[in-house]
Scaffold this active site. Sequence first.
Site, PDB file in Angstrom:
ATOM      1  N   CYS A  97      -3.003   1.436  12.180  1.00  0.00           N
ATOM      2  CA  CYS A  97      -4.111   2.141  11.532  1.00  0.00           C
ATOM      3  C   CYS A  97      -4.486   3.455  12.217  1.00  0.00           C
ATOM      4  O   CYS A  97      -4.977   4.361  11.557  1.00  0.00           O
ATOM      5  CB  CYS A  97      -5.323   1.223  11.451  1.00  0.00           C
ATOM      6  N   LYS A 138       0.827  -1.203   0.000  1.00  0.00           N
ATOM      7  CA  LYS A 138       0.000   0.000   0.000  1.00  0.00           C
ATOM      8  C   LYS A 138       0.864   1.257   0.000  1.00  0.00           C
ATOM      9  O   LYS A 138       2.022   1.248   0.411  1.00  0.00           O
ATOM     10  CB  LYS A 138      -0.922  -0.004   1.221  1.00  0.00           C
ATOM     11  N   CYS A 174     -11.950  -6.790  12.919  1.00  0.00           N
ATOM     12  CA  CYS A 174     -10.633  -6.827  12.293  1.00  0.00           C
ATOM     13  C   CYS A 174      -9.952  -8.168  12.561  1.00  0.00           C
ATOM     14  O   CYS A 174      -9.787  -8.572  13.718  1.00  0.00           O
ATOM     15  CB  CYS A 174      -9.754  -5.693  12.805  1.00  0.00           C
TER      16      CYS A 174
END
Length: 599
Positions: A513, A243, A470
Amino acid sequence: MEIIEPNSVTVAEQSHQDSFIQPTVYDPSTHTDVERIKVESEYLRGTITPSLKNPLTGAVADDDLMLIKFHGIYQQDDRDIRNERRKQKLEPLYSFMIRARVPGGVATAAQYLQMAELATQYSSGSLRLTTRQAFQWHGVFKRNLKTTIAGINKSMLDTIAACGDVNRNVMSNPLPETSAIHAEVYEWAQKISEHLLPQTKAYHEIWLDGEKVESSEVEPAKEGPQGQGFKEPIYGKTYLPRKFKTALAIPPYNDVDVFANDLGFIAIVENEQLVGFNVTVGGGMGSSHGDESTYPRVADVIGFCSLDQVLTVAENVVKVQRDFGNREVRKLARLKYTIDRLGLAGFKEKLFAYQGFELAEARAFEFKHNGDRYGWYQDEVGNWHLTLYIHSGRIADFDDKLLFTGLKEIAKVHQGEFRISPNQNLIISNVTRQTKPVIEALINRYGISIGEVESPVRKNSLACVAFPTCSLAMAEAERYLPSFIDKFEELLAKYDLSEQAINIRMTGCPNGCARPFLGEIGLVGKAPGKYNLYLGASHIGSRLNKLYRENINEAQILSELEPIIQDYANAKNEDEYFGDFVIRKGYIKAVQNGLDFHS
């Protein structure tokens, strides 16, 4: 073996490739399985369409688990009931998280209303605002994926490249003091986002049945059927190794945490005009417990670019990472590791060769603020902006606050925008003088917070989703952070520090995150009820924290913090932030760069 496509290589790039290390070659014997999946996917198609039609499971095929991320989707299951379903010999209760691409976090009121309606009809009944200024839906079942994504596209938003090994949602300051400069920087966030989008038609084919709708997806390529002459002009057949995140900041505000991004642009304003950007590279928050080859890193400032150079710089930073990123060890594939492997000077040399010019010397700037400004604010043209406090970005109805319902009602009367802040809050933006009292009445009616009663530490806290959805979570975060802050507020009150702003970042795992390694106090999940405690980050997001205590529970965390808080109350300098204090007093050593994180 297959070489990653040249992707319209420039003369400068070709010269560079002849003179230095050759670009990555796809080798199935050494590269990760993810690389194989991308190569075989026919530009992100894979078997997603038959996976969606398979009635025997709520999941998609294994290879498609990776591919759907490029379309803005993650497969999840409810971990709260996983064991019970296993006992009943049932597969996990699979559902999907969908993330929209919202450059700069700006959506119209009509778009917000559509997002909320989709949450009501097809997901968990709540919306979540991410730390990258995007909307997320949780709990969407496979049978509702296409309908939900079609609904997002009808609002002129989309989910393309919201996840996956590509440039993701581009961040920008949501509400600087100077709205004219903000508008210009926001336009650059949009331009970068559009420029770095994948151009495959797979998204339209799979989710919109090949139909072109009003959305922000790029026009399909014109080389003919994809797979027969089609090439991704920037990404190639294997896209990026990992990413890629981009942010734009306007000093003195660093609420986007620009140094946590692979690529950053810091606005330089002279004589009230935007003249260009300082360029930063190599930020990233992800790490792995017990693996010192992985580490978070703050970005380096490598120079200044003028406005006409912005897209060229963005594209070529991506291309250097495309060609030289690590495709053999995925956890070492981010740009930060590429830069540390090549050396900053070596990376700059490759970048300047790719783009055909050197960057100018970086210009002076200063960050002073990292959080949001709550309540009402009036800009220089007379419009009003209202920043709401929303715990961990979760927009839902609670017993005492009907946040989800109230915001839908506001969206029905508001003619401006809803802006998502990088701190997971929402700004009702560009409110007219006539509409302001109507919105104020709705805020009061539905018990929506504008940050008047929350403590500074609560308003400066972030948490990731973690349990129950998650798959990477090792400990609670979003659901647990409020009760932890309750106890931490008691500790601050004991030493007359209730009005002190300390930023706390809590995550259920070390993937980063909620940017935990930029928290003055970072709590990173290690096991249920256990966290690693990190201290010493800069309050303005320019310095990492460092491990202070490992694998400890709530009582131990508070016990470790109390003597430091007491010392802070007694010995801090005027206006000294907590992160700077613990460095000055020697509780923890300052982390100068990511390579020092474990030392």
